[in-house]
Design a protein around this motif. Structure first.
Motif, PDB file in Angstrom:
ATOM      1  N   VAL A  92       6.310   8.388  20.189  1.00 49.57           N
ATOM      2  CA  VAL A  92       5.280   8.495  19.157  1.00 49.57           C
ATOM      3  C   VAL A  92       4.134   9.329  19.703  1.00 49.57           C
ATOM      4  O   VAL A  92       3.689   9.127  20.837  1.00 49.57           O
ATOM      5  CB  VAL A  92       4.759   7.100  18.726  1.00 49.57           C
ATOM      6  N   ASP A 143       0.820  -1.211   0.000  1.00 50.21           N
ATOM      7  CA  ASP A 143       0.000   0.000   0.000  1.00 50.21           C
ATOM      8  C   ASP A 143       0.855   1.263   0.000  1.00 50.21           C
ATOM      9  O   ASP A 143       2.047   1.235   0.300  1.00 50.21           O
ATOM     10  CB  ASP A 143      -0.921   0.008   1.215  1.00 50.21           C
ATOM     11  N   ASN A 144       0.186   2.381  -0.296  1.00 48.70           N
ATOM     12  CA  ASN A 144       0.893   3.657  -0.294  1.00 48.70           C
ATOM     13  C   ASN A 144       1.272   4.093   1.117  1.00 48.70           C
ATOM     14  O   ASN A 144       2.247   4.793   1.316  1.00 48.70           O
ATOM     15  CB  ASN A 144       0.021   4.740  -0.927  1.00 48.70           C
ATOM     16  N   ASN A 145       0.443   3.708   2.098  1.00 52.93           N
ATOM     17  CA  ASN A 145       0.641   4.182   3.463  1.00 52.93           C
ATOM     18  C   ASN A 145       0.714   3.021   4.441  1.00 52.93           C
ATOM     19  O   ASN A 145       0.185   1.932   4.184  1.00 52.93           O
ATOM     20  CB  ASN A 145      -0.532   5.076   3.880  1.00 52.93           C
ATOM     21  N   VAL A 178       9.909  11.867  12.210  1.00 50.05           N
ATOM     22  CA  VAL A 178       9.054  11.645  11.047  1.00 50.05           C
ATOM     23  C   VAL A 178       7.661  12.177  11.363  1.00 50.05           C
ATOM     24  O   VAL A 178       6.996  11.694  12.275  1.00 50.05           O
ATOM     25  CB  VAL A 178       8.946  10.144  10.680  1.00 50.05           C
ATOM     26  N   LEU A 201       1.717   4.807  13.954  1.00 49.30           N
ATOM     27  CA  LEU A 201       2.427   5.408  12.820  1.00 49.30           C
ATOM     28  C   LEU A 201       1.568   5.337  11.566  1.00 49.30           C
ATOM     29  O   LEU A 201       0.851   4.365  11.342  1.00 49.30           O
ATOM     30  CB  LEU A 201       3.755   4.693  12.577  1.00 49.30           C
ATOM     31  N   ASN A 202       1.641   6.367  10.766  1.00 43.48           N
ATOM     32  CA  ASN A 202       0.922   6.353   9.491  1.00 43.48           C
ATOM     33  C   ASN A 202       1.735   7.115   8.447  1.00 43.48           C
ATOM     34  O   ASN A 202       2.883   7.473   8.674  1.00 43.48           O
ATOM     35  CB  ASN A 202      -0.500   6.904   9.643  1.00 43.48           C
ATOM     36  N   GLY A 203       1.120   7.322   7.311  1.00 43.40           N
ATOM     37  CA  GLY A 203       1.801   8.030   6.231  1.00 43.40           C
ATOM     38  C   GLY A 203       2.583   7.079   5.338  1.00 43.40           C
ATOM     39  O   GLY A 203       2.620   5.864   5.557  1.00 43.40           O
ATOM     40  N   PRO A 204       3.225   7.639   4.307  1.00 38.61           N
ATOM     41  CA  PRO A 204       3.945   6.810   3.346  1.00 38.61           C
ATOM     42  C   PRO A 204       5.087   6.045   3.993  1.00 38.61           C
ATOM     43  O   PRO A 204       5.819   6.588   4.835  1.00 38.61           O
ATOM     44  CB  PRO A 204       4.488   7.827   2.329  1.00 38.61           C
ATOM     45  N   ASP A 224       8.597   7.450   4.075  1.00 37.45           N
ATOM     46  CA  ASP A 224       9.025   8.465   5.042  1.00 37.45           C
ATOM     47  C   ASP A 224       9.868   7.881   6.173  1.00 37.45           C
ATOM     48  O   ASP A 224      10.429   8.629   6.981  1.00 37.45           O
ATOM     49  CB  ASP A 224       7.800   9.160   5.655  1.00 37.45           C
ATOM     50  N   TYR A 225       9.911   6.556   6.288  1.00 39.70           N
ATOM     51  CA  TYR A 225      10.557   5.914   7.430  1.00 39.70           C
ATOM     52  C   TYR A 225      11.850   5.222   7.003  1.00 39.70           C
ATOM     53  O   TYR A 225      11.932   4.662   5.912  1.00 39.70           O
ATOM     54  CB  TYR A 225       9.609   4.895   8.074  1.00 39.70           C
ATOM     55  N   ALA A 240       4.020  12.471   9.789  1.00 40.65           N
ATOM     56  CA  ALA A 240       3.246  11.892   8.690  1.00 40.65           C
ATOM     57  C   ALA A 240       1.765  12.058   8.991  1.00 40.65           C
ATOM     58  O   ALA A 240       1.370  12.277  10.141  1.00 40.65           O
ATOM     59  CB  ALA A 240       3.590  10.415   8.519  1.00 40.65           C
ATOM     60  N   SER A 241       0.968  11.967   7.965  1.00 41.72           N
ATOM     61  CA  SER A 241      -0.476  12.069   8.176  1.00 41.72           C
ATOM     62  C   SER A 241      -1.206  11.186   7.179  1.00 41.72           C
ATOM     63  O   SER A 241      -0.658  10.816   6.134  1.00 41.72           O
ATOM     64  CB  SER A 241      -0.949  13.515   8.036  1.00 41.72           C
ATOM     65  N   THR A 242      -2.433  10.862   7.541  1.00 44.39           N
ATOM     66  CA  THR A 242      -3.273  10.075   6.659  1.00 44.39           C
ATOM     67  C   THR A 242      -4.726  10.488   6.875  1.00 44.39           C
ATOM     68  O   THR A 242      -5.055  11.091   7.898  1.00 44.39           O
ATOM     69  CB  THR A 242      -3.079   8.572   6.923  1.00 44.39           C
ATOM     70  N   GLU A 259      -6.784  -0.091   1.167  1.00 48.15           N
ATOM     71  CA  GLU A 259      -6.451   1.162   1.858  1.00 48.15           C
ATOM     72  C   GLU A 259      -7.285   2.340   1.376  1.00 48.15           C
ATOM     73  O   GLU A 259      -7.252   3.416   1.980  1.00 48.15           O
ATOM     74  CB  GLU A 259      -4.964   1.481   1.737  1.00 48.15           C
ATOM     75  N   ASN A 276      -0.882   1.257   7.231  1.00 54.38           N
ATOM     76  CA  ASN A 276      -2.289   1.240   7.641  1.00 54.38           C
ATOM     77  C   ASN A 276      -2.617  -0.083   8.308  1.00 54.38           C
ATOM     78  O   ASN A 276      -1.858  -1.054   8.209  1.00 54.38           O
ATOM     79  CB  ASN A 276      -3.211   1.491   6.438  1.00 54.38           C
ATOM     80  N   LEU A 277      -3.768  -0.104   8.978  1.00 56.11           N
ATOM     81  CA  LEU A 277      -4.107  -1.262   9.804  1.00 56.11           C
ATOM     82  C   LEU A 277      -4.564  -2.458   8.992  1.00 56.11           C
ATOM     83  O   LEU A 277      -4.797  -3.525   9.550  1.00 56.11           O
ATOM     84  CB  LEU A 277      -5.170  -0.871  10.827  1.00 56.11           C
ATOM     85  N   ARG A 278      -4.721  -2.288   7.699  1.00 58.84           N
ATOM     86  CA  ARG A 278      -4.976  -3.446   6.844  1.00 58.84           C
ATOM     87  C   ARG A 278      -3.753  -4.358   6.807  1.00 58.84           C
ATOM     88  O   ARG A 278      -3.871  -5.570   6.708  1.00 58.84           O
ATOM     89  CB  ARG A 278      -5.311  -2.968   5.429  1.00 58.84           C
ATOM     90  N   SER A 285       0.803  11.508  12.784  1.00 56.51           N
ATOM     91  CA  SER A 285       1.698  10.827  13.724  1.00 56.51           C
ATOM     92  C   SER A 285       3.063  11.517  13.672  1.00 56.51           C
ATOM     93  O   SER A 285       3.487  11.997  12.615  1.00 56.51           O
ATOM     94  CB  SER A 285       1.828   9.341  13.382  1.00 56.51           C
ATOM     95  N   ALA A 317     -11.527   4.131   9.915  1.00 56.64           N
ATOM     96  CA  ALA A 317     -10.530   3.455   9.084  1.00 56.64           C
ATOM     97  C   ALA A 317      -9.192   3.304   9.800  1.00 56.64           C
ATOM     98  O   ALA A 317      -8.482   2.326   9.583  1.00 56.64           O
ATOM     99  CB  ALA A 317     -10.348   4.210   7.772  1.00 56.64           C
TER     100      ALA A 317
END
Lengths: 422, 215, 245
Positions: free
Chosen positions: B110, A229-231, B160, A242-245, A248-249, B162-164, C66, A233-235, B152, B196
């Motif tokens: 975090v 995935d792009n980010n 870092v 933590l989230n985002g691309p 970035d990590y 980041a956002s979603t 997602e 995520n909990l899937r 986050s 989500a």
């Protein structure tokens, strides 16, 4: 003031938003799977492979099953697994030989991938000689028939329900690539390992796959890893805030703070290819280009593991997927394109002229495209179709189209329909 | 125009056309003919939030310390038409949770926060039968749906941010006490749920409610 | 001396009024007190009801992974009274490239001044066509049935609540991709849905419907093009808002 309408509204709201069922399908079998073939010698294993008629148990698993052996190599140990594939609900059985038993005994579990049904299973391999069931010792006389008879049950219950398979015919011998999506299967099918993990790569051949597609991205510090995935995520990952691309990590942050949904670490591309080449019988790896950036580091790893496979005497094809014009630009920017097998998901003109790709892979939602597929094959190209999961269409594509392979989340179903094709 | 789209076009035109005709069918609606006024009401407030769902801390973290509390802020703009139902937008910001600890002796931290952007519906419990002094008239229930921008901030090795986006909803109740011709002071309890991203917070706030425009 | 017989006030479903009172009030009823679409009250024979609005469906993570969004569709309702209790309902939901049409019958009756019930049976047909160069050459259509029961409560003169339960039966499915097609003829219970709606005036004399619907089903027509393969009910929450015309 009448408060009950407010309670009614509140209850309605909670019913709507609070009741999403979380499905689980934990594998009930805990093994251990003991390395070694035991009494299942090479000739016995080869003689067992085939299409079997289901006599007892057809109400649950359909009227025929595919039986095929595979293996997993860990260090100097090799564990052999018998997989069985049914045509209903993408069902598979994963069974391991029981070398400690003085007969041809197998134990393991079964799972229906389209729902959450699973359970334990145990079998004995016998032969029918002159109408009588006897223990099979590796020799079949004319008129003898192999019978795999055993028991199964649901979830953790002790197997008590009969399942009997009688040998019908050999497997369809035509070459066909059964490619498992996301290194073996997607997380939403509740497989025992997470998608794009080393663990699912080691499971893939038991799910019927002869090859895998894996999703490649870069960490912030340039380490190629597997992630779809792009980010974050909990899937795909366990909750950690933590989230985002993922780009970035850093690799250090991901490996110390992030776990895939079933607890595995996010693997590097090198760890994944090492598993393919060293541990599994998989013969094809499709590196899906999810990143936007330079292709040279991926090319270097591709070359390294093609050489490693050759050193180990293994024929493993590792190709870089070109799914987009951005990936095309990255490929064209490579200083040296020799010894860099690719797979084109772009149209036939780009595939032929710009890329001259030996493999073309269109989407299944465009249909069988019989004329285009034939034309590409006449030019010596291989043609795969992706990502086909709908059970009836899998059967239709195998029986009615001309593709050289199918990429699917249900490699179990592709295996079933391919090997039973007459 | 394709036949299917043309049929759809005429169907929509007919339905909207009947909107004007409805105005003359006053006998169907027993409501009073003269109503109003309308108002735009702006609400701002702050309070305390508590992260109210399961919280994931990496098992690699040693000596982990977790905080579920935060100080939220809310801004809401609502249209008060001449009936019970009100509609508007809400946004703001709140801390969801934070944790910190050590990984192999190195400090890791975090921090997770969110900005909701929600389409809101609200209703006072009492309307035609209520008066300004009525408790039911001053009590409102509300619900909304939209997106949460979940941010986050990780401090481990390097920082870092980041956002979603996460779809989600909210539900709440408030009591508003008049403190002037255009102002009210309100207390509000609400539940934010960013579905989500599986984040939820219980929020208690004090609000200043300002009837900014009316006509 | 003749003893006066105490009045026997037979409760009608225990809801506060005798059956006679309810029936008398029903006879006197001329028009509904306020417009409605979801509230289980039949229009007068020959009377039309219409509404136009939007319905938002949240995508299940199992299918769209997602990408978690609320997908909007235009929502048109049309109803016509046949008898005092019986009415025909129609509902079109459209996203232009894919459409769903419900046709059904409802039988509604009041239980008291405040409580109303209805039972209905809707037949749903849906279809979608998706042709995108180098991506899609697919189309599909299908038929489902929605037997349903609704309960309404008139909270005040202007605020009505409705709760509805629907069973979702998939009846037929056809899909074509390029030159290949598949059909599923097997009728099966695909899932259930629960809906709750408020109907009330919004501004001036304009009435609106605001509701939520939670469907747990094995198939949802809006996501046909994703060809999901899960044989388990997935959760499809919906928000709908409509202007009653």
């Amino acid at each position: 003031m009448k408060l009950y309408p407010i309670w009614l509204i509140s209850l309605a709201w909670l019913l709507v938003v609070g009741c999403r069922q979380i499905y689980e399908a934990p594998v009930p079998y805990t093994g251990p799977d003991i390395p070694g073939a035991g009494k299942f010698t090479t000739s016995i294993r080869q003689s067992m492979e085939g299409v079997y008629s289901v006599t007892d148990g057809s109400d649950r698993f359909g009227d025929q099953m595919v039986v095929k052996w595979t293996y997993l190599r860990e260090g100097n140990d090799t564990t052999y697994y018998l997989s069985m594939f049914a045509g209903t609900d993408a069902t598979y059985f994963s069974l391991a030989g029981q070398p400690q038993v003085d007969s041809l005994a197998l134990a393991g579990y079964w799972r229906k991938l389209s729902n959450t049904e699973t359970g334990l299973a145990e079998f004995a391999v016998q032969m029918k000689h002159n109408g009588q069931l006897q223990n099979y010792a590796g020799r079949l006389a004319t008129g003898d028939t192999l019978v795999i008879s055993g028991l199964y049950n649901d979830d953790k219950a002790k197997p008590t329900r009969r399942l009997t398979l009688t040998y019908n015919r050999p497997l369809n011998p035509e070459p066909f690539a059964i490619l498992a999506h996301r290194s073996g299967g997607r997380t939403s099918d509740l497989l025992p390992s997470s998608e794009n993990s080393v663990e699912i790569i080691k499971l893939a051949s038991r799910l019927g796959a002869t090859g895998i597609e894996i999703d490649v991205r870069y960490t912030k510090d340039g380490v190629p890893i597997l992630y779809h995935d792009n980010n974050l995520n909990l899937r795909l990952i366990q909750k950690n805030g933590l989230n985002g691309p993922i780009e970035d990590y850093t690799y250090k942050q991901l490996t110390n703070l992030v776990r895939l949904i079933n607890g595995e670490k996010i693997p590097t591309l090198e760890e994944a290819l090492e598993a393919v080449v060293v541990n599994t019988p998989l013969s094809f790896v499709w590196l899906d280009t999810k990143y936007i950036g330079p292709m040279a580091p991926i090319q270097a790893i591709q070359r390294k593991y093609r050489e490693r496979a050759a050193q180990l005497g293994r024929n493993v094809q590792i190709v870089i997927g070109i799914p987009s014009t951005e990936a095309l630009a990255s490929y064209e920017a490579l200083a040296d394109k020799t010894n860099t097998p690719i797979l084109s998901e772009l149209d036939t003109a780009i595939t032929r002229t710009t890329l001259n790709s030996p493999i073309w892979a269109p989407r299944w939602t465009l249909g069988p495209q019989i004329d285009e597929v034939r034309a590409m094959q006449k030019e010596g190209r291989t043609v795969f179709v992706w990502t086909l999961d709908e059970p009836q269409f899998i059967r239709e594509f195998i029986n009615e189209s001309r593709f050289d392979g199918i990429l699917s989340n249900y490699s179990t179903l592709v295996a079933y329909h391919h090997y039973t094709k007459q | 125009m394709q036949p299917r789209i043309r049929i759809l076009y005429w169907l929509i035109a007919w339905l909207f056309g009947s909107l004007g005709a409805r105005a003359q069918q006053s006998e169907i609606d027993s409501l009073l003919s003269q109503r109003g006024p309308y108002a735009i009401v702006v609400t701002a407030g702050t309070g305390l939030s508590y992260y109210s769902t399961h919280l994931g801390v990496p098992p690699t973290l040693e000596a982990a310390r977790v905080s579920r509390f935060g100080f939220p802020g809310t801004i809401r703009v609502m249209w008060y038409p001449d009936h019970r139902l009100r509609v508007g937008l809400e946004t703001g910001w709140t801390t969801l949770y934070s944790y910190r600890g050590f990984i192999a002796g190195e400090r890791s931290q975090v921090y997770v926060s969110t900005t909701p952007i929600l389409l809101m519906f609200a209703m006072p419990l009492g309307w035609l039968t209520g008066t300004e002094r009525s408790f039911a008239r001053r009590m409102s229930i509300m619900g909304g749906t939209g997106v949460y921008i979940v941010r986050s901030r990780l401090n481990y090795g390097n920082i870092v941010n980041a956002s979603t986006y996460s779809t989600g909803w909210m539900a709440g109740a408030s009591y508003a006490q008049p403190v002037g011709r255009r102002f009210r002071a309100a207390v509000e309890l609400k539940w934010y749920d960013a579905v989500a991203s599986e984040n939820a917070a219980f929020v208690a706030e004090v609000h200043l409610v300002w009837r900014a425009f009316s006509w | 001396m003749a003893q006066t017989r105490p009045t026997q006030r037979r409760r009608f479903l225990g809801l506060g009024r005798s059956r006679e009172e309810v029936m008398q009030r029903r006879e006197k009823r001329e028009k509904p007190e306020q417009p409605c679409i979801y509230f289980p009250q039949a229009p007068q024979p020959g009377e039309w009801r219409r509404s136009v609005g939007l319905v938002f469906t949240a995508t299940p993570p199992e299918i769209t992974e997602e990408v978690r969004v609320s997908v909007p569709a235009i929502d048109l309702n049309l109803q016509r009274g046949l008898t005092k209790n019986l009415y025909v309902v129609g509902r079109l939901q459209t996203q232009f490239i894919q459409n769903s049409l419900n046709l059904g019958l409802r039988y509604a009756m009041p239980l008291s001044e405040k409580w109303f019930v209805s039972a209905g049976y809707d037949i749903n047909g849906w279809m979608g066509v998706l042709k995108i160069r180098d991506v899609f050459d697919a189309q599909a259509y299908g038929v489902s049935n929605y037997p349903n029961v609704s309960v309404g409560y008139r909270l005040t003169r202007t605020l009505q609540l409705m709760a509805r339960t629907e069973a979702i039966f998939d009846f037929y499915y056809h899909s074509q991709v390029g030159s290949l097609s598949v059909d599923y003829h097997r009728p099966q219970l695909s899932g259930v849905a629960f809906a709750f709606a408020l109907e009330q005036p919004f501004y001036k004399k304009q009435h609106v419907t605001l509701g939520i619907r939670a469907a747990y089903s094995r198939f949802n027509w809006q996501f046909w093009s994703l060809y999901e393969t899960f044989d388990r009910p997935l959760f499809y929450p919906q928000l709908f808002f409509g202007f009653i015309l």
